[in-house]
Design an enzyme around this catalytic site. Sequence first.
Site, PDB file in Angstrom:
ATOM      1  N   VAL A   1      10.386  18.064 -25.630  1.00  0.00           N
ATOM      2  CA  VAL A   1       9.548  17.053 -26.269  1.00  0.00           C
ATOM      3  C   VAL A   1       8.185  16.980 -25.567  1.00  0.00           C
ATOM      4  O   VAL A   1       8.064  17.237 -24.371  1.00  0.00           O
ATOM      5  CB  VAL A   1      10.287  15.690 -26.282  1.00  0.00           C
ATOM      6  CG1 VAL A   1      10.400  15.112 -24.897  1.00  0.00           C
ATOM      7  CG2 VAL A   1       9.623  14.721 -27.232  1.00  0.00           C
TER       8      VAL A   1
ATOM      9  N   ASP B   1       3.173  34.333 -27.797  1.00  0.00           N
ATOM     10  CA  ASP B   1       3.545  33.404 -28.871  1.00  0.00           C
ATOM     11  C   ASP B   1       2.283  32.809 -29.508  1.00  0.00           C
ATOM     12  O   ASP B   1       2.208  31.606 -29.729  1.00  0.00           O
ATOM     13  CB  ASP B   1       4.463  32.315 -28.312  1.00  0.00           C
ATOM     14  CG  ASP B   1       5.258  31.608 -29.408  1.00  0.00           C
ATOM     15  OD1 ASP B   1       5.414  32.197 -30.501  1.00  0.00           O
ATOM     16  OD2 ASP B   1       5.695  30.477 -29.181  1.00  0.00           O
TER      17      ASP B   1
END
Length: 303
Positions: free
Chosen positions: A20, A129
């Site tokens: 998170v 990424d």
Amino acid sequence: KKVADRYLRREVLGEGTYGVVYKAIDTKTGQTVAIKKIRLGKQKEGINFTALREIKLLKELKNPNIIELIDAFPHKGNLHLVFEFMETDLEAVIRDRNIFLSPADIKSYLQMTLKGLAFCHKKWVLHRDVKPNNLLIGPNGQLKLADFGLARVFGSPDRRFTHQVFARWYRAPELLFGAKQYGSGVDVWAAACIFAELLLRRPFLQGLSDIDQLGKIFAAFGTPTPSQWADIVYLPDYVEYQYVPAPPLRSLFPMASDDALDLLSKMFTYDPKVRISVQQALEHRYFSSVPLPTEPDKLPRPA
Ligand code: ADP
């Protein structure tokens, strides 16, 4: 509630690949920050010394086009990474139908992406990424790459999670063929996909599975010939495939300039050994020819 006696916790910003992310205030500087809480429970060996040493290296990666890792500390069994807070990201810009992106704006966003990548590649750090929602945009319009080096420290993102499938669209063909040893070319391919997405205003190669992703690549560029990519046969997941001819690149990007198309084709080169490097891409005439890239603070951004 204070974290590590320094950060005032605010709202959750979202759930990312590694855990998170929440907004916080750094009471030491008054700066708004984003803290990424990385679960270590799932990792068998926990956070090892190699990872900590790599994170220390990431803290040294300071460049206007790289998001700054301000702090890193363990807290209640989680690793917390503190980054500068960014208002929006390139995905939001590309998706916003109220935003018109001029050729100069596209050039500016691509140039900032490549500058951030060039800085890290010079230090032998790969991103692995690169995707539009990892390209964050700060208050003065500067684009900054987020999540640099995290793939190497924490392992490749777990692609079983649905929110990760989009990363597939930016994967280089050598990765899709199972290459274990790969280089900075994977970031160049991903940057090319973002270049294409800026031109088209939608993701360019939207594969539904890894096999389908290769199919989409073949349909766009034709199947690679042995003269284009001789080493393909040595890749672990290589299989023989049926010949597909390449349509003219121009037909896929009718609005792009000749310079844009030339750079795009060099970034979308099959053989990673032949593919243009980030530094060479920055030196391509696309960036020195008119229109010149828009100044970051004049770029259009979501309201
Ligand atoms: P992913 O791993 O899927 O790329 P992230 O972990 O990078 O996602 O981010 C999760 C959420 O947190 C996203 O909604 C992103 O916009 C937000 N976020 C990440 N980093 C920052 C930051 N530095 N500033 C503001 N928001 C951020």
